[in-house]
Design an enzyme around this catalytic site. Structure first.
Site, PDB file in Angstrom:
ATOM      1  CG  ASP A 126      -5.585  -7.042  15.233  1.00  0.00           C
ATOM      2  OD1 ASP A 126      -6.479  -6.251  15.602  1.00  0.00           O
ATOM      3  OD2 ASP A 126      -4.379  -6.880  15.491  1.00  0.00           O
ATOM      4  CG  ASP A 157      -2.322  -0.480   0.895  1.00  0.00           C
ATOM      5  OD1 ASP A 157      -2.547  -0.852  -0.273  1.00  0.00           O
ATOM      6  OD2 ASP A 157      -3.175  -0.496   1.795  1.00  0.00           O
TER       7      ASP A 157
END
Length: 693
Positions: free
Chosen positions: A420, A267
């Protein structure tokens, strides 16, 4: 020294025989010895009897030299601290002031400033009262003088302040302090239970095990293990310092090449970094590794959006498991062989999480203190929750997921900065089980500068509060048992994510200094000293080599409570900074074994010139261009240290409160406030961790 025999009691039972003998020598250089019995020669001689004046003088000089050395060392440290304050705080050399981007941060800073100004005014008032002999604050039974006893206008104002303090301020502080102490004790009991659970696991040697050896050779051709299809993902963003070693480590994983695919999910918005990562991927693909480079033009959703985009590829449907590593993680070659076999025979198992290990844990004081916290998190929290509950928060990296578990739980969502923890909670609500492997370790880096660590902790403590608000209805309406819901809401979210930063900041950074100016609400000794030391002792047990740092650890954790409290409020009330994602800066350190492995692989590449013959001339020219661009790339801009205003203001508040406790002769309170204030001062001046400027 002559050994002492143990026959004196036995000899004492019989009557002494014979008469004492006195031996007198004519030579005055010999000493006179009087033997009064059989054991007289074996009695211990007093050490001080043989010392003369010269020996005593040398001992005193040695002690004086040591004392002067200690005083000189303290003076040097104090002088260096004052010089740093002058350089960074007054002249602003090589530092930049921290910028508050939200009104919430500015509001908290203003509140702390109000407390500081008020404390300074009250301290000045108390000093005047002390020298004038108005020691009413030292009397436990407050005596208010009569009108005729007033010694002037200032005395009248002081007495009015005492009355107002006892009637209106003290009850509020007492109620708040009792509430925080109750939370403190509850959280301490939780730590104690977790530690006892860890001791039980160690005593019983409980850990997840694989039946037999699935990779044992059954015949000459190979093992009988049916290797599943595994996808490995490395999400990264502008990771110039660590991309090479992480890609190298993952490409050396011991797994059949036709059953493994590596995705480099880049990214980066820096084109030079993109070119470097492309060159590294190209190098390993030329060596026969099944590796793919992916880059998103629009970076939406941060890491969650990156993983979601990668999982949407059509070829992912052919894979059963996915292993995720952050850009600074370096798994061992046998990582998949230690984790993937646990899924066999357990269709309800959704996640296998490995432990983190750190290549730079001894780099500086900041990394040592981080190591203490993370060792307790993995050794105690993750292991106990994994063994007894089959649930814990996914750490975002160094774990293997069953792709079906991800899909059944809704996949990666971009609604929080803790994707997460989000996927772990949703998988737990859908009935999936987790396993934690404490023996499987993956190398990674700890932030070496306070700025990087502070931003990381802000994200780690604001995200859970975001998630708590979003998933609360789903937890209440889920089909899991009542006790699992209670564990998820009361322990996992409220106690360990909300209550801990709240009471730590409120009790030790606000209430404790205020009680110095309001002695009617003074905190007991065990709250300030005994319980915090015991809890710090439990936290350090998983990292026994860190015991010399128990006092700095306790003080630094109280200092970090400002950042954690700030982040918790930001996430709980959905403020702007709770959605901010800043990539944690790394130094690019590698372990010695990793450096040797990279050197060995490079030497093998030199001995294999035929690899590049399959490439086209355009690809070779592009690779050479990328190498030249890497060599000629400009060095990164020089970084400077920052000054953190909230920490500095709290430092002066605590030091002011320590001076007030000195007037009241409160020993433990004075030392605690003094050292805590100095710790805030060091952190506020950015003197802990890596020094930039």
């Amino acid at each position: 020294m002559t050994p002492r025999l143990d026959f004196s009691d036995w000899w004492g039972k019989d009557a002494r025989r014979g008469t004492p003998v006195v031996v007198t020598m004519e030579n005055p250089n010999y000493s006179v010895v009087e033997i009064d019995g059989p054991d007289s020669a074996f009695r211990p001689v007093e050490k001080s009897r043989g010392k003369n004046a010269k020996q005593v003088t040398w001992v005193l000089l040695l002690k004086a030299h040591r004392a002067v050395g200690c005083v000189a060392w303290l003076a040097t440290v104090l002088w260096a601290l004052l010089g740093t304050i002058k350089k960074r705080l007054i002249f602003r050399q090589g530092v930049a002031m921290e910028n508050e981007k939200t009104w919430k941060g500015k509001l908290l800073f203003r509140i702390i400033k109000v407390f500081l100004v008020t404390s300074l005014a009250i301290l000045a008032f108390e000093v005047v009262a002390y020298f004038k002999g108005w020691h009413y604050f030292q009397n436990p039974n407050l005596h208010i003088p009569r009108t005729s006893d007033f010694q002037g206008l200032l005395h009248m104002v002081y007495v009015a302040w005492l009355t107002f303090r006892a009637d209106y301020i003290a009850p509020v502080i007492q109620a708040l302090s009792k509430f925080c102490v109750a939370l403190f004790l509850i959280q301490s009991a939780d730590r104690m239970v977790l530690s006892l659970g860890c001791f039980w696991i160690k005593y019983k040697k409980i850990k997840p095990r694989i039946d037999g050896d699935p990779f044992k050779l059954d015949d000459v051709e190979g093992s009988g293990y049916d290797y599943p299809m595994v996808l490995v993902q490395i999400p990264m963003c502008n990771e110039r310092e660590v991309y090479e070693q992480s890609i190298s480590a993952v490409c050396q994983i011991d797994w059949p090449k036709d059953r493994l695919l590596i995705q480099i999910l880049d990214d980066s918005d820096d084109e030079s970094i993109q070119c470097l990562i492309k060159a590294e991927v190209y190098k390993w693909s030329q060596r026969g590794i099944n590796i793919i480079y992916r880059h998103r033009l629009v970076r939406t959703g941060y890491k969650a959006g990156n993983l979601k985009s990668a999982m949407s590829c059509d070829y992912v449907k052919s894979y059963e498991f996915v292993a995720i590593f952050d850009a600074d993680f370096q798994p061992n070659p046998d990582f998949l062989k230690q984790t993937v076999p646990h899924f066999k025979g357990d269709p309800d198992l959704g996640l296998v999480q490995a432990r983190w290990a750190y290549v730079n844990k001894d780099e500086n004081l900041l990394t040592r203190l981080q190591n203490i916290n993370l060792c307790f998190h993995f050794e105690v929290e993750q292991q106990v929750n994994g063994v007894f509950l089959n649930f814990f928060g996914f750490n975002g990296t160094a774990g293997v997921w069953r792709i079906k578990a991800l899909e059944d739980s809704g996949g990666w969502l971009e609604r929080t900065t803790v994707e997460d923890m989000d996927i772990a909670v949703r998988a737990h609500l859908n009935g999936w089980k987790f396993i934690y492997l404490n023996d499987v370790k993956v190398l990674c880096e700890l932030p070496e500068s306070y700025e990087a660590y502070r931003k990381q902790q802000h994200r780690w403590h604001s995200g859970p509060m975001q998630l708590f608000r979003l998933c609360l209805p789903a937890v209440i309406t889920s089909k899991i048992s009542i006790w699992k819901k209670a564990n998820l809401l009361l322990l996992f979210f409220l106690l360990r994510k909300l209550i801990l930063p709240f009471y730590s900041f409120t009790l030790f950074c606000i209430i404790l200094p205020l009680t110095m100016f309001v002695p009617e609400a003074e905190l007991p000794m065990w709250v300030i000293c005994y319980v915090p030391v015991c809890m710090s002792f439990l936290n350090i047990l998983p990292a026994p080599k860190s015991f010399p740092f128990i006092v700095p650890y306790l003080l630094f954790e109280n200092t970090m409570s400002v950042t954690k409290f700030n982040a918790m409020i930001s996430g709980l009330f959905q403020l702007g900074s709770s959605y901010e994602w800043i990539v944690t800066k790394k130094a690019g350190r590698a372990s010695e074994s990793d450096l040797l492995a990279i050197a060995e692989s490079d030497s093998k590449a030199v001995n294999q010139p035929l690899i590049h013959k399959v490439s086209s001339e355009s690809e070779l020219s592009e690779l050479n261009h990328l190498k030249e661009q890497k060599e000629s790339s400009s060095p990164p801009a020089k970084k400077i240290n920052k000054i953190y205003r909230k920490e500095l203001t709290l430092a002066f508040l605590l030091l002011t409160a320590s001076m007030r406790s000195l007037l009241a002769a409160q020993g433990v309170h004075f030392y605690f406030l003094l050292f805590q204030g100095v710790t805030f001062l060091l952190v506020g001046l950015d003197l802990i961790g890596e020094q930039m400027s």
